[in-house]
Design a protein around this motif. Structure first.
Motif, PDB file in Angstrom:
ATOM      1  N   LEU A   1       0.838  -1.190   0.000  1.00  0.00           N
ATOM      2  CA  LEU A   1       0.000   0.000   0.000  1.00  0.00           C
ATOM      3  C   LEU A   1       0.876   1.244   0.000  1.00  0.00           C
ATOM      4  CD1 LEU A   1      -2.893  -1.062   2.408  1.00  0.00           C
ATOM      5  CD2 LEU A   1      -2.667  -1.378  -0.064  1.00  0.00           C
ATOM      6  N   ARG A   2       0.258   2.374  -0.322  1.00  0.00           N
ATOM      7  CA  ARG A   2       1.040   3.588  -0.612  1.00  0.00           C
ATOM      8  C   ARG A   2       1.243   4.500   0.597  1.00  0.00           C
ATOM      9  NH1 ARG A   2       2.855   6.924  -4.456  1.00  0.00           N
ATOM     10  NH2 ARG A   2       2.442   9.160  -4.362  1.00  0.00           N
ATOM     11  N   ALA A   3       0.217   4.682   1.413  1.00  0.00           N
ATOM     12  CA  ALA A   3       0.236   5.715   2.456  1.00  0.00           C
ATOM     13  C   ALA A   3      -0.190   5.131   3.797  1.00  0.00           C
ATOM     14  CB  ALA A   3      -0.682   6.872   2.058  1.00  0.00           C
ATOM     15  N   TRP A   4       0.365   5.694   4.871  1.00  0.00           N
ATOM     16  CA  TRP A   4       0.041   5.258   6.227  1.00  0.00           C
ATOM     17  C   TRP A   4      -0.099   6.481   7.111  1.00  0.00           C
ATOM     18  CZ3 TRP A   4       2.265   6.033  10.989  1.00  0.00           C
ATOM     19  CH2 TRP A   4       1.934   5.161  12.028  1.00  0.00           C
ATOM     20  N   ARG A   5      -1.105   6.435   7.989  1.00  0.00           N
ATOM     21  CA  ARG A   5      -1.274   7.516   8.961  1.00  0.00           C
ATOM     22  C   ARG A   5      -2.101   6.990  10.133  1.00  0.00           C
ATOM     23  NH1 ARG A   5      -4.791  11.843  10.213  1.00  0.00           N
ATOM     24  NH2 ARG A   5      -3.625  13.624  11.085  1.00  0.00           N
ATOM     25  N   ILE A   6      -1.647   7.332  11.325  1.00  0.00           N
ATOM     26  CA  ILE A   6      -2.336   6.970  12.571  1.00  0.00           C
ATOM     27  C   ILE A   6      -2.709   5.486  12.577  1.00  0.00           C
ATOM     28  CG2 ILE A   6      -4.075   7.711  14.261  1.00  0.00           C
ATOM     29  CD1 ILE A   6      -4.473  10.246  12.709  1.00  0.00           C
ATOM     30  N   GLY A   7      -1.729   4.664  12.261  1.00  0.00           N
ATOM     31  CA  GLY A   7      -1.911   3.228  12.419  1.00  0.00           C
ATOM     32  C   GLY A   7      -2.602   2.512  11.285  1.00  0.00           C
ATOM     33  N   GLN A   8      -2.932   3.197  10.209  1.00  0.00           N
ATOM     34  CA  GLN A   8      -3.659   2.545   9.123  1.00  0.00           C
ATOM     35  C   GLN A   8      -2.999   2.814   7.784  1.00  0.00           C
ATOM     36  OE1 GLN A   8      -7.834   3.406   8.992  1.00  0.00           O
ATOM     37  NE2 GLN A   8      -8.263   1.807   7.495  1.00  0.00           N
ATOM     38  N   ALA A   9      -2.731   1.736   7.049  1.00  0.00           N
ATOM     39  CA  ALA A   9      -2.198   1.839   5.691  1.00  0.00           C
ATOM     40  C   ALA A   9      -3.362   1.859   4.709  1.00  0.00           C
ATOM     41  CB  ALA A   9      -1.264   0.674   5.401  1.00  0.00           C
ATOM     42  N   ARG A  10      -3.206   2.696   3.667  1.00  0.00           N
ATOM     43  CA  ARG A  10      -4.290   2.872   2.706  1.00  0.00           C
ATOM     44  C   ARG A  10      -3.741   2.957   1.278  1.00  0.00           C
ATOM     45  NH1 ARG A  10      -9.054   5.126   4.978  1.00  0.00           N
ATOM     46  NH2 ARG A  10      -8.857   5.744   7.182  1.00  0.00           N
ATOM     47  N   HIS A  11      -4.598   2.717   0.326  1.00  0.00           N
ATOM     48  CA  HIS A  11      -4.407   2.993  -1.093  1.00  0.00           C
ATOM     49  C   HIS A  11      -3.343   2.078  -1.722  1.00  0.00           C
ATOM     50  CE1 HIS A  11      -6.781   6.435  -0.067  1.00  0.00           C
ATOM     51  NE2 HIS A  11      -5.809   7.022   0.609  1.00  0.00           N
ATOM     52  N   SER A  12      -3.709   1.512  -2.827  1.00  0.00           N
ATOM     53  CA  SER A  12      -2.797   0.625  -3.551  1.00  0.00           C
ATOM     54  C   SER A  12      -1.567   1.399  -4.014  1.00  0.00           C
ATOM     55  CB  SER A  12      -3.523   0.036  -4.755  1.00  0.00           C
ATOM     56  OG  SER A  12      -2.748  -0.965  -5.360  1.00  0.00           O
ATOM     57  N   ALA A  13      -0.401   0.794  -3.849  1.00  0.00           N
ATOM     58  CA  ALA A  13       0.850   1.464  -4.191  1.00  0.00           C
ATOM     59  C   ALA A  13       1.013   1.594  -5.698  1.00  0.00           C
ATOM     60  CB  ALA A  13       2.032   0.710  -3.595  1.00  0.00           C
ATOM     61  N   PHE A  14       1.723   2.650  -6.106  1.00  0.00           N
ATOM     62  CA  PHE A  14       1.989   2.927  -7.508  1.00  0.00           C
ATOM     63  C   PHE A  14       3.336   2.334  -7.915  1.00  0.00           C
ATOM     64  CE2 PHE A  14      -0.626   7.035  -6.867  1.00  0.00           C
ATOM     65  CZ  PHE A  14      -1.811   6.357  -7.104  1.00  0.00           C
ATOM     66  N   LEU A  15       3.644   2.528  -9.178  1.00  0.00           N
ATOM     67  CA  LEU A  15       4.932   2.086  -9.714  1.00  0.00           C
ATOM     68  C   LEU A  15       6.087   2.693  -8.935  1.00  0.00           C
ATOM     69  CD1 LEU A  15       6.607   0.675 -11.975  1.00  0.00           C
ATOM     70  CD2 LEU A  15       6.347   2.794 -13.313  1.00  0.00           C
ATOM     71  N   GLU A  16       6.014   3.989  -8.647  1.00  0.00           N
ATOM     72  CA  GLU A  16       7.123   4.652  -7.963  1.00  0.00           C
ATOM     73  C   GLU A  16       7.351   4.088  -6.566  1.00  0.00           C
ATOM     74  OE1 GLU A  16       6.501   8.807  -7.233  1.00  0.00           O
ATOM     75  OE2 GLU A  16       4.437   8.523  -6.508  1.00  0.00           O
ATOM     76  N   ASP A  17       6.294   3.598  -5.918  1.00  0.00           N
ATOM     77  CA  ASP A  17       6.445   3.006  -4.590  1.00  0.00           C
ATOM     78  C   ASP A  17       7.186   1.677  -4.671  1.00  0.00           C
ATOM     79  OD1 ASP A  17       4.758   4.990  -3.159  1.00  0.00           O
ATOM     80  OD2 ASP A  17       3.172   4.161  -4.406  1.00  0.00           O
ATOM     81  N   HIS A  18       6.766   0.822  -5.583  1.00  0.00           N
ATOM     82  CA  HIS A  18       7.418  -0.490  -5.727  1.00  0.00           C
ATOM     83  C   HIS A  18       8.877  -0.338  -6.169  1.00  0.00           C
ATOM     84  CE1 HIS A  18       3.175  -1.777  -5.830  1.00  0.00           C
ATOM     85  NE2 HIS A  18       3.595  -2.997  -5.555  1.00  0.00           N
ATOM     86  N   ALA A  19       9.096   0.449  -7.221  1.00  0.00           N
ATOM     87  CA  ALA A  19      10.450   0.567  -7.774  1.00  0.00           C
ATOM     88  C   ALA A  19      11.363   1.323  -6.821  1.00  0.00           C
ATOM     89  CB  ALA A  19      10.398   1.265  -9.129  1.00  0.00           C
ATOM     90  N   GLY A  20      10.840   2.401  -6.205  1.00  0.00           N
ATOM     91  CA  GLY A  20      11.656   3.167  -5.272  1.00  0.00           C
ATOM     92  C   GLY A  20      12.062   2.345  -4.071  1.00  0.00           C
ATOM     93  N   LEU A  21      11.132   1.546  -3.552  1.00  0.00           N
ATOM     94  CA  LEU A  21      11.461   0.705  -2.401  1.00  0.00           C
ATOM     95  C   LEU A  21      12.457  -0.380  -2.785  1.00  0.00           C
ATOM     96  CD1 LEU A  21      11.075   0.011   0.536  1.00  0.00           C
ATOM     97  CD2 LEU A  21       8.984  -1.247  -0.071  1.00  0.00           C
ATOM     98  N   ALA A  22      12.336  -0.946  -3.970  1.00  0.00           N
ATOM     99  CA  ALA A  22      13.322  -1.944  -4.412  1.00  0.00           C
ATOM    100  C   ALA A  22      14.723  -1.349  -4.443  1.00  0.00           C
ATOM    101  CB  ALA A  22      12.940  -2.471  -5.788  1.00  0.00           C
ATOM    102  N   LEU A  23      14.855  -0.152  -5.006  1.00  0.00           N
ATOM    103  CA  LEU A  23      16.162   0.505  -5.049  1.00  0.00           C
ATOM    104  C   LEU A  23      16.689   0.772  -3.644  1.00  0.00           C
ATOM    105  CD1 LEU A  23      16.068   3.213  -7.876  1.00  0.00           C
ATOM    106  CD2 LEU A  23      17.641   1.283  -7.670  1.00  0.00           C
ATOM    107  N   ALA A  24      15.817   1.250  -2.762  1.00  0.00           N
ATOM    108  CA  ALA A  24      16.243   1.568  -1.403  1.00  0.00           C
ATOM    109  C   ALA A  24      16.708   0.322  -0.663  1.00  0.00           C
ATOM    110  CB  ALA A  24      15.105   2.253  -0.648  1.00  0.00           C
ATOM    111  N   LEU A  25      16.000  -0.779  -0.849  1.00  0.00           N
ATOM    112  CA  LEU A  25      16.392  -2.018  -0.177  1.00  0.00           C
ATOM    113  C   LEU A  25      17.721  -2.550  -0.708  1.00  0.00           C
ATOM    114  CD1 LEU A  25      12.890  -3.705   0.012  1.00  0.00           C
ATOM    115  CD2 LEU A  25      14.238  -2.840   1.936  1.00  0.00           C
ATOM    116  N   LEU A  26      18.007  -2.349  -1.985  1.00  0.00           N
ATOM    117  CA  LEU A  26      19.322  -2.725  -2.510  1.00  0.00           C
ATOM    118  C   LEU A  26      20.415  -1.871  -1.898  1.00  0.00           C
ATOM    119  CD1 LEU A  26      18.520  -3.340  -6.290  1.00  0.00           C
ATOM    120  CD2 LEU A  26      19.028  -5.059  -4.531  1.00  0.00           C
ATOM    121  N   ASP A  27      20.137  -0.589  -1.673  1.00  0.00           N
ATOM    122  CA  ASP A  27      21.103   0.255  -0.976  1.00  0.00           C
ATOM    123  C   ASP A  27      21.320  -0.230   0.446  1.00  0.00           C
ATOM    124  OD1 ASP A  27      22.602   2.370  -2.100  1.00  0.00           O
ATOM    125  OD2 ASP A  27      20.787   3.484  -2.551  1.00  0.00           O
ATOM    126  N   LEU A  28      20.234  -0.591   1.127  1.00  0.00           N
ATOM    127  CA  LEU A  28      20.368  -1.077   2.495  1.00  0.00           C
ATOM    128  C   LEU A  28      21.126  -2.399   2.520  1.00  0.00           C
ATOM    129  CD1 LEU A  28      19.820  -0.838   5.481  1.00  0.00           C
ATOM    130  CD2 LEU A  28      17.531  -1.787   5.087  1.00  0.00           C
TER     131      LEU A  28
END
Length: 505
Positions: free
Chosen positions: A280-307
């Motif tokens: 999912l794309r967004a989280w606030r006050i304990g709840q995640a909402r909205h299906s993630a976009f391309l930028e969320d999936h790809a950006g997180l993949a890149l970040a995890l490779l950095d980590l």
């Protein structure tokens, strides 16, 4: 030639007086600066000069918060003095990386300071206790834009009771009764720290340390004011940019605290932002909402490779690979490239497919880079071919409009290579293994990837093919420097590894 043409277009449009591109409002352009720094590692001195110049101009104050760290959103004038005072997570994450890489290339301590002050600001003021990063701080307080950040001379005098501190402050910051913003003062240094240190007859490091003490006193006074409101949404794509910054700063600066922040953020994103196996794309006050976009999936993949390169825990690499699989299954356009929305998301008349980078990288640019990096780890020819196709289809646009395609240009630089694939095999508790990793991260290496294996643990599941059939020699930590999965002779000492890193083309 394409990279050089893009650099030339950027240099021709560059403002060598105040720094930056285009007229006010002037945005910081971190993706373009990163691309110039990449070209500096290829020996382009003019690209380095432009990057260093704009980074220095922006860091003097005004758009940069010299008291509390972090950057405001953009400058309303050409001299980076009067900002729109909102602070965005995505700006600060990307600029922290640019200053980190510039420090590694130049050794300028002032750039390292901006990087760490910006990351410390994010951690202090934009981080949820569970590890997610908030989206922004407002520009206004009590109905007035910038009120939290601006100063009257009397407020400075009260905050700095020591006469010597007030004298040094006056020599660095031009504060007047008339002010430079609605009768108040926005703090901006009279020159670079290097220039001011020369004028004051002080070593630059001493000037930095004395100003840090002054800034701490001003910050304590400022904290008594009404603070700007926080937009406390946690967005995966913006968090991914900050995760990259903390992960890279952790390894390059050898900061265990930054690594802990990065791990906690990654854990939060992987545990909290997935619901029923779906990101999912967004989280606030304990709840995640909205299906993630391309930028969320790809950006997180890149970040995890950095980590993964900072913290060789296999789960980061595996999660990045799973995200890449989701890209191909749910976002791929049969005609080439990727859509911005999932195939099983709510029905739209047309599925958007944005390619231009804006204040953040486009989802397609992030996807191309993620596939390039992963294929350098796992030798997946299909993923590499898809990334190459995406880049080749845009090369004309990259040259004609480089400021609109900064992250694409970074991906193109990696694609052109040569890419050093570095495998380090040995116990992480070994001083030799750590010395080998220190040799790798001694300088900015934008066209390198690193995989680390602790020989005491048998690899399991999905792990980098770069590590296959590469073990310790004579039961001692060993490093391999490869290109296209063809490796040099094993390096058995940190010195031998350093020599290979410097000589392999």
């Amino acid at each position: 030639d394409i990279l050089q043409q893009a650099v030339q277009a950027l240099l021709q449009a560059y403002d060598w007086s105040m720094g930056g591109w285009g007229r006010a409002p002037r945005f910081p352009q971190p993706m373009v600066i990163e691309f110039l720094l990449q070209q500096a590692t290829r020996g382009d001195q003019k690209a380095l000069e432009a990057a260093v110049h704009v980074l220095d101009q922006m860091s003097r104050g005004g758009m940069y918060d010299v008291v509390g760290g972090g950057f405001h959103r953009y400058s309303t004038d050409d001299s980076w003095l009067v900002p729109h005072f909102e602070k965005m997570l995505y700006d600060n994450a990307q600029l922290a990386l640019a200053y980190l890489h510039a420090y590694l290339l130049t050794g300028k301590v002032a750039f390292k300071q901006v990087c760490t002050e910006t990351l410390d600001f994010i951690h202090r003021e934009m981080t949820h206790p569970e590890g997610g990063f908030f989206s922004s701080l407002d520009a206004d307080t009590e109905g007035q834009e910038g009120k939290y950040y601006i100063w009257l001379p009397a407020e400075i005098e009260t905050a700095l009771p020591d006469p010597a501190s007030r004298e040094l402050f006056a020599q660095v910051y031009p504060v007047t009764a008339q002010g430079n913003f609605e009768g108040h003062n926005i703090l901006q240094r009279k020159g670079s720290l290097e220039e001011l240190a020369g004028q004051l007859g002080l070593p630059e490091i001493e000037l930095i340390e004395r100003l840090e003490s002054i800034h701490r006193q001003l910050y304590a006074t400022r904290e008594q004011r009404v603070r700007p409101a926080t937009d406390d949404k946690v967005l995966v794509s913006w968090n991914s940019l900050a995760l990259r910054a903390f992960a890279q700063a952790a390894r390059y600066l050898r900061r265990d605290d930054y690594l802990a922040i990065a791990r906690k953020n990654a854990d939060f994103l992987l545990k909290t932002m997935y619901v029923d196996g779906r990101l999912l794309r967004a989280w606030r006050i304990g709840q995640a909402r909205h299906s993630a976009f391309l930028e969320d999936h790809a950006g997180l993949a890149l970040a995890l490779l950095d980590l993964y390169q900072s913290d060789p825990d296999l789960r980061w690499y595996q999660a990045a690979g799973q995200l890449a699989g989701d890209l191909l299954e749910h976002f791929r356009d049969p005609q080439g490239g990727f859509f911005d929305t999932r195939s099983d998301q709510e029905t739209l008349i047309t599925r958007p497919k944005e390619i231009q980078d804006n204040a953040t990288p486009s989802g397609s640019a992030l996807a191309a880079s993620a596939l390039l990096l992963l294929s350098a780890y796992n030798d997946n020819g299909e993923w590499r071919a898809l990334a190459d196709y995406m880049l080749s289809s845009l090369q004309d646009l990259l040259v004609r409009h480089p400021t609109a395609f900064g992250f694409w240009l970074q991906g193109l630089d990696f694609a052109f290579g040569p890419v050093k694939q570095i495998a380090v095999v040995g116990p992480l508790s070994s001083a030799v293994t750590q010395a080998m990793l220190a040799a790798v991260w001694r300088t900015f290496r934008p066209r390198s990837i690193v995989a680390v294996s602790d020989q005491t643990v048998e690899p399991a599941g999905n792990f980098p093919e770069l590590l296959l059939e590469r073990g310790m020699i004579e039961a001692k930590p060993t490093a391999y420097v490869c290109q296209g999965f063809v490796c040099n002779l094993p390096a058995k000492t940190p010195e031998a590894l350093q020599q290979q890193l410097e000589t392999v083309s």
